[in-house]
Design a protein around this motif. Structure first.
Motif, PDB file in Angstrom:
ATOM      1  N   HIS A  28     122.497  15.190  79.991  1.00 52.60           N
ATOM      2  CA  HIS A  28     122.886  13.928  79.349  1.00 52.60           C
ATOM      3  C   HIS A  28     123.036  12.812  80.379  1.00 52.60           C
ATOM      4  O   HIS A  28     122.610  11.671  80.151  1.00 52.60           O
ATOM      5  CB  HIS A  28     124.201  14.132  78.585  1.00 52.60           C
ATOM      6  N   ALA A  29     123.623  13.131  81.516  1.00 51.42           N
ATOM      7  CA  ALA A  29     123.792  12.122  82.563  1.00 51.42           C
ATOM      8  C   ALA A  29     122.441  11.671  83.110  1.00 51.42           C
ATOM      9  O   ALA A  29     122.210  10.471  83.320  1.00 51.42           O
ATOM     10  CB  ALA A  29     124.664  12.686  83.685  1.00 51.42           C
ATOM     11  N   VAL A  30     121.540  12.629  83.341  1.00 54.70           N
ATOM     12  CA  VAL A  30     120.216  12.281  83.859  1.00 54.70           C
ATOM     13  C   VAL A  30     119.446  11.453  82.844  1.00 54.70           C
ATOM     14  O   VAL A  30     118.789  10.454  83.188  1.00 54.70           O
ATOM     15  CB  VAL A  30     119.440  13.561  84.234  1.00 54.70           C
ATOM     16  N   ASN A  31     119.526  11.854  81.565  1.00 52.50           N
ATOM     17  CA  ASN A  31     118.817  11.107  80.528  1.00 52.50           C
ATOM     18  C   ASN A  31     119.391   9.698  80.367  1.00 52.50           C
ATOM     19  O   ASN A  31     118.648   8.727  80.159  1.00 52.50           O
ATOM     20  CB  ASN A  31     118.913  11.868  79.212  1.00 52.50           C
ATOM     21  N   ALA A  32     120.700   9.567  80.479  1.00 52.10           N
ATOM     22  CA  ALA A  32     121.323   8.237  80.379  1.00 52.10           C
ATOM     23  C   ALA A  32     120.856   7.341  81.513  1.00 52.10           C
ATOM     24  O   ALA A  32     120.613   6.137  81.309  1.00 52.10           O
ATOM     25  CB  ALA A  32     122.844   8.371  80.389  1.00 52.10           C
ATOM     26  N   ALA A  88     117.959   7.528  83.067  1.00 53.46           N
ATOM     27  CA  ALA A  88     116.570   7.152  82.793  1.00 53.46           C
ATOM     28  C   ALA A  88     116.508   6.053  81.728  1.00 53.46           C
ATOM     29  O   ALA A  88     115.703   5.118  81.831  1.00 53.46           O
ATOM     30  CB  ALA A  88     115.778   8.382  82.343  1.00 53.46           C
ATOM     31  N   ILE A  89     117.363   6.148  80.707  1.00 54.91           N
ATOM     32  CA  ILE A  89     117.391   5.113  79.668  1.00 54.91           C
ATOM     33  C   ILE A  89     117.849   3.786  80.251  1.00 54.91           C
ATOM     34  O   ILE A  89     117.279   2.727  79.955  1.00 54.91           O
ATOM     35  CB  ILE A  89     118.305   5.559  78.504  1.00 54.91           C
ATOM     36  N   ASP A  90     118.907   3.816  81.076  1.00 55.49           N
ATOM     37  CA  ASP A  90     119.387   2.584  81.697  1.00 55.49           C
ATOM     38  C   ASP A  90     118.308   1.941  82.547  1.00 55.49           C
ATOM     39  O   ASP A  90     118.137   0.711  82.541  1.00 55.49           O
ATOM     40  CB  ASP A  90     120.617   2.878  82.559  1.00 55.49           C
ATOM     41  N   LEU A  91     117.586   2.750  83.291  1.00 54.10           N
ATOM     42  CA  LEU A  91     116.529   2.215  84.141  1.00 54.10           C
ATOM     43  C   LEU A  91     115.417   1.602  83.299  1.00 54.10           C
ATOM     44  O   LEU A  91     114.915   0.510  83.597  1.00 54.10           O
ATOM     45  CB  LEU A  91     115.966   3.323  85.034  1.00 54.10           C
ATOM     46  N   THR A  92     115.035   2.270  82.206  1.00 54.88           N
ATOM     47  CA  THR A  92     113.993   1.735  81.337  1.00 54.88           C
ATOM     48  C   THR A  92     114.412   0.419  80.706  1.00 54.88           C
ATOM     49  O   THR A  92     113.633  -0.546  80.648  1.00 54.88           O
ATOM     50  CB  THR A  92     113.640   2.760  80.251  1.00 54.88           C
ATOM     51  N   GLU A  93     115.654   0.357  80.229  1.00 55.93           N
ATOM     52  CA  GLU A  93     116.141  -0.890  79.642  1.00 55.93           C
ATOM     53  C   GLU A  93     116.201  -2.007  80.676  1.00 55.93           C
ATOM     54  O   GLU A  93     115.905  -3.171  80.372  1.00 55.93           O
ATOM     55  CB  GLU A  93     117.525  -0.664  79.033  1.00 55.93           C
ATOM     56  N   ALA A  94     116.566  -1.665  81.910  1.00 57.98           N
ATOM     57  CA  ALA A  94     116.591  -2.678  82.959  1.00 57.98           C
ATOM     58  C   ALA A  94     115.190  -3.194  83.259  1.00 57.98           C
ATOM     59  O   ALA A  94     114.989  -4.398  83.467  1.00 57.98           O
ATOM     60  CB  ALA A  94     117.227  -2.098  84.221  1.00 57.98           C
ATOM     61  N   LEU A  95     114.220  -2.308  83.266  1.00 56.53           N
ATOM     62  CA  LEU A  95     112.843  -2.735  83.495  1.00 56.53           C
ATOM     63  C   LEU A  95     112.350  -3.647  82.370  1.00 56.53           C
ATOM     64  O   LEU A  95     111.664  -4.646  82.616  1.00 56.53           O
ATOM     65  CB  LEU A  95     111.928  -1.513  83.628  1.00 56.53           C
ATOM     66  N   LEU A  96     112.698  -3.304  81.127  1.00 53.99           N
ATOM     67  CA  LEU A  96     112.315  -4.149  79.999  1.00 53.99           C
ATOM     68  C   LEU A  96     112.995  -5.512  80.077  1.00 53.99           C
ATOM     69  O   LEU A  96     112.375  -6.550  79.798  1.00 53.99           O
ATOM     70  CB  LEU A  96     112.674  -3.456  78.681  1.00 53.99           C
ATOM     71  N   LEU A  97     114.251  -5.539  80.459  1.00 52.12           N
ATOM     72  CA  LEU A  97     114.967  -6.805  80.596  1.00 52.12           C
ATOM     73  C   LEU A  97     114.370  -7.652  81.705  1.00 52.12           C
ATOM     74  O   LEU A  97     114.225  -8.877  81.572  1.00 52.12           O
ATOM     75  CB  LEU A  97     116.443  -6.536  80.865  1.00 52.12           C
TER      76      LEU A  97
END
Length: 392
Positions: free
Chosen positions: A194-198, A200-209
């Protein structure tokens, strides 16, 4: 784009030069002939002809042969002169056009080189400033900016690939280890996944932003930067308390035009960065807003390690951190960041026609200054009491 072959610009310029020269020559010949017909005395023409029809003064046919002979003597020479002017105009126009278009040929060659991928090529046209030199200098500046942008995008793509690969590789390792371990702890495995997946999600959202900010595709409206500062500090106050840091906010009303969501993200990223890269238990963060009729300013300062100016200049690049990679601990769980905070803040400031500057503090730490255009002439007149101070 496919185009039908046409006459070269050099040939058209040469024909234009020759045409103007011929028109000028014809006008000159016409002026000379009119002068001979109307202003040359008849006695001079009669003496020049030398064969009057009769001796009576005022005879109607006395001067006709003289003017006819003058025309016969003048016309061939005028024709030869015009022919010479035509040849000189064509040859001279061809060479003059070639000389004038030589800088354009260099610019065309540089454009083709850039189109083939050689962005490092520069025209560097010598000589004093004129239209061609200004065009060449503008083209060189454009190539320089494109080269820097492409290099930045390549570094960003490489860093993003590395950062995205890391959590995926960790997740794969955890799954393989758990599959080969008969005594595996499922709850611990799920917690780590869960921590690793979170992350990866944070990084993806940051890239989109970051991509959204770079494109500038957002709705603009009036925003008070001081209110966004208060919201960001209140959100991050519990995180600062766990690290034993004090956050102080002060300043005046700072209205600007932009996206409230993006400007809040900018402020949050700066405050978050100031908390993470700080001295736990004995540090502080100072957030200040200022305004004048032209600009509004957001300043975020924090204590921390002494930073070299060379290192500070690179912190706005994606995935760059001023210290070693921040490790997740109970005090900062979920707040370690993905290395895009300052990069996103820089892109948001640039998308709002503003700027972001970094400077090391004398006693250690960092000072970040964001300047944005003020939201109209009333921006300076609305300055009021300080927003207040939030301390932990």
């Amino acid at each position: 784009m496919d185009r039908t072959p046409g006459t070269s610009v050099r040939l058209r310029l040469a024909l234009s030069y020759a045409g103007f020269l011929m028109v000028a020559g014809i006008l000159l010949v016409a002026v000379v002939w009119v002068f001979l017909l109307r202003y040359v005395p008849d006695e001079a023409i009669r003496l020049h002809a030398g064969r009057p029809r009769d001796g009576s003064p005022g005879s109607p046919g006395l001067f006709i042969p003289g003017r006819y002979d003058l025309w016969r003597a003048f016309a061939p020479k005028a024709a030869l002169t015009l022919a010479a002017l035509l040849v000189v105009g064509l040859v001279g126009g061809w060479f003059l056009a070639g000389r004038m278009l030589a800088p354009l040929n260099r610019i065309t060659a540089a454009t083709r080189a850039a189109g083939s991928g050689s962005l490092s090529h520069r025209i560097r046209l010598p000589g004093r400033r004129d239209e061609f030199r200004e065009l060449a200098d503008a083209f060189d500046g454009m190539l320089s900016r494109i080269e820097d942008h492409v290099a930045e995008q390549r570094r960003f793509a490489a860093n993003a690939s590395h950062e995205l690969r890391t959590p995926l590789a960790i997740a794969q390792t955890l799954v393989e280890v758990a599959r080969n371990d008969p005594d595996r702890d499922v709850d611990e495995l799920l917690r780590r996944l869960h921590a690793v997946n979170a992350r990866a999600i944070d990084l993806t959202e940051a890239l989109l932003l970051l991509g959204r900010a770079d494109q500038g595709t957002f709705t603009r409206e009036r925003v008070d930067l001081s209110l966004l500062t208060e919201e960001a500090t209140e959100t991050l106050l519990p995180f600062a308390e766990r690290r034993g840091l004090a956050i102080e906010t002060s300043g005046v009303v700072a209205p600007t035009i932009g996206s409230p969501a993006l400007l809040l993200q900018l402020t949050t990223n700066l405050v978050h960065n100031a908390i993470v890269h700080n001295v736990p238990g004995n540090g502080g963060v100072w957030v200040t807003t200022e305004a004048d009729p032209q600009t509004v300013t957001l300043t975020v300062e924090n204590t921390g390690e002494v930073l070299a100016p060379e290192l500070v200049a690179t912190l706005v690049e994606p995935f760059r951190r001023g210290t070693e990679r921040v490790r997740a601990t109970p005090a900062n769980a979920g707040h370690t960041g993905v290395g895009l905070g300052l990069a996103i803040a820089t892109s948001i400031a640039r998308a709002h026609d503003g700027s972001l500057r970094l400077a090391p503090r004398a006693g250690g730490g960092l000072r970040v200054t964001v300047r944005l255009p003020a939201a109209g002439p009333e921006a300076g007149s609305r300055q009021g009491a300080p927003n207040g101070t939030a301390k932990t």
